[in-house]
Design an enzyme around this catalytic site. Sequence first.
Site, PDB file in Angstrom:
ATOM      1  N   ARG A  46      35.450  42.504  35.365  1.00 28.98           N
ATOM      2  CA  ARG A  46      36.612  41.819  35.924  1.00 28.98           C
ATOM      3  C   ARG A  46      37.699  42.856  36.157  1.00 28.98           C
ATOM      4  O   ARG A  46      37.583  44.021  35.772  1.00 28.98           O
ATOM      5  CB  ARG A  46      37.080  40.640  35.063  1.00 28.98           C
ATOM      6  CG  ARG A  46      36.817  40.664  33.609  1.00 28.98           C
ATOM      7  CD  ARG A  46      37.598  41.699  32.873  1.00 28.98           C
ATOM      8  NE  ARG A  46      39.023  41.632  33.173  1.00 28.98           N
ATOM      9  CZ  ARG A  46      39.869  42.620  33.027  1.00 28.98           C
ATOM     10  NH1 ARG A  46      39.438  43.801  32.582  1.00 28.98           N
ATOM     11  NH2 ARG A  46      41.130  42.507  33.309  1.00 28.98           N
ATOM     12  N   GLY A  47      38.785  42.398  36.767  1.00 28.84           N
ATOM     13  CA  GLY A  47      39.817  43.329  37.191  1.00 28.84           C
ATOM     14  C   GLY A  47      39.561  43.647  38.655  1.00 28.84           C
ATOM     15  O   GLY A  47      38.449  44.044  39.027  1.00 28.84           O
ATOM     16  N   ALA A  48      40.582  43.481  39.481  1.00 35.99           N
ATOM     17  CA  ALA A  48      40.377  43.575  40.927  1.00 35.99           C
ATOM     18  C   ALA A  48      39.693  44.877  41.365  1.00 35.99           C
ATOM     19  O   ALA A  48      38.699  44.833  42.108  1.00 35.99           O
ATOM     20  CB  ALA A  48      41.718  43.389  41.648  1.00 35.99           C
ATOM     21  N   ASP A 237      46.347  41.519  41.575  1.00 38.64           N
ATOM     22  CA  ASP A 237      45.059  41.223  42.208  1.00 38.64           C
ATOM     23  C   ASP A 237      45.169  41.214  43.715  1.00 38.64           C
ATOM     24  O   ASP A 237      44.183  41.438  44.426  1.00 38.64           O
ATOM     25  CB  ASP A 237      44.526  39.885  41.699  1.00 38.64           C
ATOM     26  CG  ASP A 237      44.012  40.029  40.279  1.00 38.64           C
ATOM     27  OD1 ASP A 237      44.835  40.059  39.360  1.00 38.64           O
ATOM     28  OD2 ASP A 237      42.784  40.167  40.105  1.00 38.64           O
ATOM     29  N   ASN A 247      48.791  37.778  40.350  1.00 40.93           N
ATOM     30  CA  ASN A 247      48.215  38.427  39.174  1.00 40.93           C
ATOM     31  C   ASN A 247      47.903  37.318  38.175  1.00 40.93           C
ATOM     32  O   ASN A 247      48.194  36.150  38.399  1.00 40.93           O
ATOM     33  CB  ASN A 247      49.193  39.461  38.605  1.00 40.93           C
ATOM     34  CG  ASN A 247      48.546  40.366  37.570  1.00 40.93           C
ATOM     35  OD1 ASN A 247      47.430  40.847  37.766  1.00 40.93           O
ATOM     36  ND2 ASN A 247      49.217  40.597  36.464  1.00 40.93           N
ATOM     37  N   LYS A 248      47.306  37.680  37.065  1.00 38.25           N
ATOM     38  CA  LYS A 248      46.886  36.722  36.043  1.00 38.25           C
ATOM     39  C   LYS A 248      47.979  35.697  35.731  1.00 38.25           C
ATOM     40  O   LYS A 248      49.150  36.041  35.623  1.00 38.25           O
ATOM     41  CB  LYS A 248      46.545  37.504  34.773  1.00 38.25           C
ATOM     42  CG  LYS A 248      46.043  36.682  33.612  1.00 38.25           C
ATOM     43  CD  LYS A 248      44.759  35.965  33.912  1.00 38.25           C
ATOM     44  CE  LYS A 248      43.726  36.935  34.431  1.00 38.25           C
ATOM     45  NZ  LYS A 248      42.647  36.319  35.158  1.00 38.25           N
TER      46      LYS A 248
END
Lengths: 346, 346
Positions: A46-48, A237, A247-248
Amino acid sequence: MLPKTLEWKDDRLHILDQTELPYRVEFIQCRNYQDVAEAIRKMKVRGAPAIGVAAAFGLYLGIANSQEKSYDEFLMEFTRAERELSQTRPTARNLFWALERMRNVVEKTRSRSIKMLKELLLKEAKAILKEDQDLCQKIGENGAALIEDGDKILTHCNAGSLATAGIGTALGVIYTAKGEGKKVRVYADETRPALQGARLTVWELTQGGVDVTLICDSVAGLLMRKKMIDLVLVGADRIAANGDFANKIGTYNLAVLAKAHGIPFYVAAPYSTIDHSLKSGEDIQIEEREKDEVTHLSGQRIAPNGVKVYNPVFDVTPHQYVDRIITDQGLFKPSAKGKNFLDRGE
Amino acid sequence: MLPKTLEWKDDRLHILDQTELPYRVEFIQCRNYQDVAEAIRKMKVRGAPAIGVAAAFGLYLGIANSQEKSYDEFLMEFTRAERELSQTRPTARNLFWALERMRNVVEKTRSRSIKMLKELLLKEAKAILKEDQDLCQKIGENGAALIEDGDKILTHCNAGSLATAGIGTALGVIYTAKGEGKKVRVYADETRPALQGARLTVWELTQGGVDVTLICDSVAGLLMRKKMIDLVLVGADRIAANGDFANKIGTYNLAVLAKAHGIPFYVAAPYSTIDHSLKSGEDIQIEEREKDEVTHLSGQRIAPNGVKVYNPVFDVTPHQYVDRIITDQGLFKPSAKGKNFLDRGE
């Protein structure tokens, strides 16, 4: 020592399974595009930026063993893998950006042999990985200029080495500042519901030798009011042309709190995270995930059966809340006019 | 139907064990003051008003079986129970208020027989419980005037029937508004780390027939920005003379967010929650609890071993963020001058 989040070895993509962290450090080996799509969908990676790199190798794996002789049939195989990979997560800009780069290779070189195309696609995926590592270094160097010795930094989710193929974006800035001899202290939001902060950020900062303290997401205001935070530093993101960014979930809360307390708010991301086709954040699609993420934890129920849940994964923070966007191309200051943030600040 | 959080029956205090909710509806029977102190400390009973009621019965249980003949020796037994009960939780105003009321009975009536003193103390504890039920009704009626048909309400932690001996404070307002025929919709913060929102508020609102949706604490900003929240309604553990108040960690985040979005922010609490000896919230003692609350859930570890944790249980919200304090004595508007909020607003 930071672990390798993504590695291409023996014709396979090795992925550090982040759903097992911090309990076990385990790598999964992806041999085909379905393995990669599954790993992205289940947030094993995960993580863009990391998703982008994984998707590129996934697309290569989708045609690596193709027996097709004709370009058109090869393209159908390519497109099938591309479609499945593009449907894994809807918000991360880098996923689509990486898939587009791979498609460009195929479209620009349709005159070549299938064998040659395969080689070029693998080369492109490797280039995307290498570039991501280089980008992280540059983001780190550019951002470290904003960090002072002794700073207490609040971060959210995981924008670290675990979210990229390199040292990370927001956390890369912290590692670089530390490498420059600045002593920093990090407060990490646990980041409900998936707890990337508690499980990943705390783990990787500890691996990287950074002083870190875990807090619940609800503690940020208290810390800011007590002057225990000097700056907020998060990843992104997807960034719109005016500097609004996704973002989150919870990032927007922090941005509003930071502004109310006069605390600088920085966003660190590769320049490729900018989606120039989006005028503003209003147009960013926000992924909603299953209610089980909120009602269950490690398979254990923590809320009554049948409860209604609203579980958006991201929120959009308007550019007015952003003091600097830290990219590999330098620091940007969103324009007060909100037209285009790409005028470099100060 | 709302369950009975606290009930005096058969010479015992019956407490609904909230650590078992929402999985099991179980009542524990406290036969002595140690049982009650343990129940408060372990948060089997929680919520400032409920803690006050429990402590009053706990103090009675501390001397109910006393064999002492002299007042001084009786007072020593009383004081021993009082000391232990007063050390269970440091922030809730009602705990100390209830213990003080019980002590007043003992000090005002030192001429009476021990038998008579015991009777008077039981009577006082019962009065505290009955008054709490009545207070909740009045808070509900006073607060319901602020609720309009169709309102979407955000609440935090549990200021409901589970936090009192009656229908609750913040949630009591909601039950009363509903009883008046107003359709409301509630968003309940899960309220990390102890998840009172997910475990308790969602459960009791469902029992009470209220439409409720569970969210993570980090979702509030997004909801407000999308105009999905009409007002924020929370309880209070302690209110200073100027209207600053302590409540569950995360309340201050919501207050700042509400102000930034122009959304009314209401606090509902018994008038007895006001500590007139405190000029401002600066002086409110904030309890910190064990790091295990953050790093473990239902015995399961969710963060790396050995991580540093900052786990404050409450935060203080300055009166500038409060639009109305809803009490059994009416609605109050904190004065802009911050001297004394007890000037009734509008």
